[in-house]
Design an enzyme around this catalytic site. Sequence first.
Site, PDB file in Angstrom:
ATOM      1  N   LEU A 146      57.812 -17.493 -31.985  1.00 55.88           N
ATOM      2  CA  LEU A 146      56.524 -17.715 -31.326  1.00 55.88           C
ATOM      3  C   LEU A 146      56.428 -16.722 -30.180  1.00 55.88           C
ATOM      4  CD1 LEU A 146      56.155 -21.621 -31.023  1.00 55.88           C
ATOM      5  CD2 LEU A 146      54.945 -20.093 -32.587  1.00 55.88           C
ATOM      6  N   ASP A 147      55.252 -16.158 -29.994  1.00 59.07           N
ATOM      7  CA  ASP A 147      55.052 -15.228 -28.885  1.00 59.07           C
ATOM      8  C   ASP A 147      55.366 -15.902 -27.550  1.00 59.07           C
ATOM      9  OD1 ASP A 147      54.201 -13.291 -30.633  1.00 59.07           O
ATOM     10  OD2 ASP A 147      52.068 -13.590 -30.245  1.00 59.07           O
ATOM     11  N   PHE A 148      55.704 -15.102 -26.580  1.00 58.67           N
ATOM     12  CA  PHE A 148      55.948 -15.565 -25.215  1.00 58.67           C
ATOM     13  C   PHE A 148      54.830 -16.462 -24.714  1.00 58.67           C
ATOM     14  CE2 PHE A 148      54.919 -14.500 -20.708  1.00 58.67           C
ATOM     15  CZ  PHE A 148      56.022 -15.084 -20.083  1.00 58.67           C
TER      16      PHE A 148
END
Length: 308
Positions: free
Chosen positions: A66-68
């Site tokens: 998952l993206d930051f």
Amino acid sequence: MEPGSMENLCVLYRSRDFLVVNKHWDVRIDSKAWRETLTLQKQLRHRFPELADPDTYYGFRFCHQLDFSTSGALCVALNKAAAGSAYRCFKDRRVTKAYLALVRGHVQESRMTISYAIGKNSTEGRTHTMCIEGTQGCENPKPSLTELVVLEHGLYAGDPVSKVLLQPLTGRTHQLRVHCSARGHPIVGDLTYGQALGQEDQPFRMMLHAFYLRIPTSSECVEACTPDPFVPSLDACWSPHTLLQPLDELVQVLRATPDPDPSEGGPGPCSPCMPLLGPGQPPPPPETEVQRASCLQWLSEWTLEPDN
């Protein structure tokens, strides 16, 4: 809505082989940088020191990314065999993922399939981003499919916004963010693909959340559904005024649709992976050798030795 801390890790699912946690926004999954004060890996070590695997560098095998800036359901395999079974589900495209998002503007179509091919942006100053085929500097675009269902129309801090459910049928980098932006409805708070607003007008986070996850491994169906973070009681800036599709009904669809059996091509016993828009939609493109190699690298990267 509390920001992430070492203490407030929410566990959505737990078994002998898997954990699913509700990742906070603006928290990295892992990092080799000493200055990274909070990561999901550190939260897991703090909460479950007995589950950390000494044979891996990070201590835990994250089944996907998952993206930051993205919050939501993230699956962790607690041993190498479990990681392998999850990998096979991803490889065979049997995993169901659905995201909630607030996007700019009132999306007029109630449902749509977004099919822009996505490639790496080679434009100077934008090399960390992705772009759709046909834009300047777009390298090696690959077929990409996203299903979008509009849930609500409303206002966010006075601006028109739509709440949508997104189902990625392929797994390109930043796919949902790029597809929403390409349709003229960037995700609220997306500073990379969104509108250039003044800093004082920016929301406190990017409004993208991994809402539902199902991984039908051979030994168990790993399934988790998070609470909806985009409700007025949690964020007073969000004011919905028109309901188009109840979220509960879509969750029932996700849970009820049978999962294809990879050996026979028919429905299997445990999980959905069909798009929300029903039959007749184009199937995901077949896996390429490059994608297969990337998956194998993903599986092995959690056992890498630390950099010297």
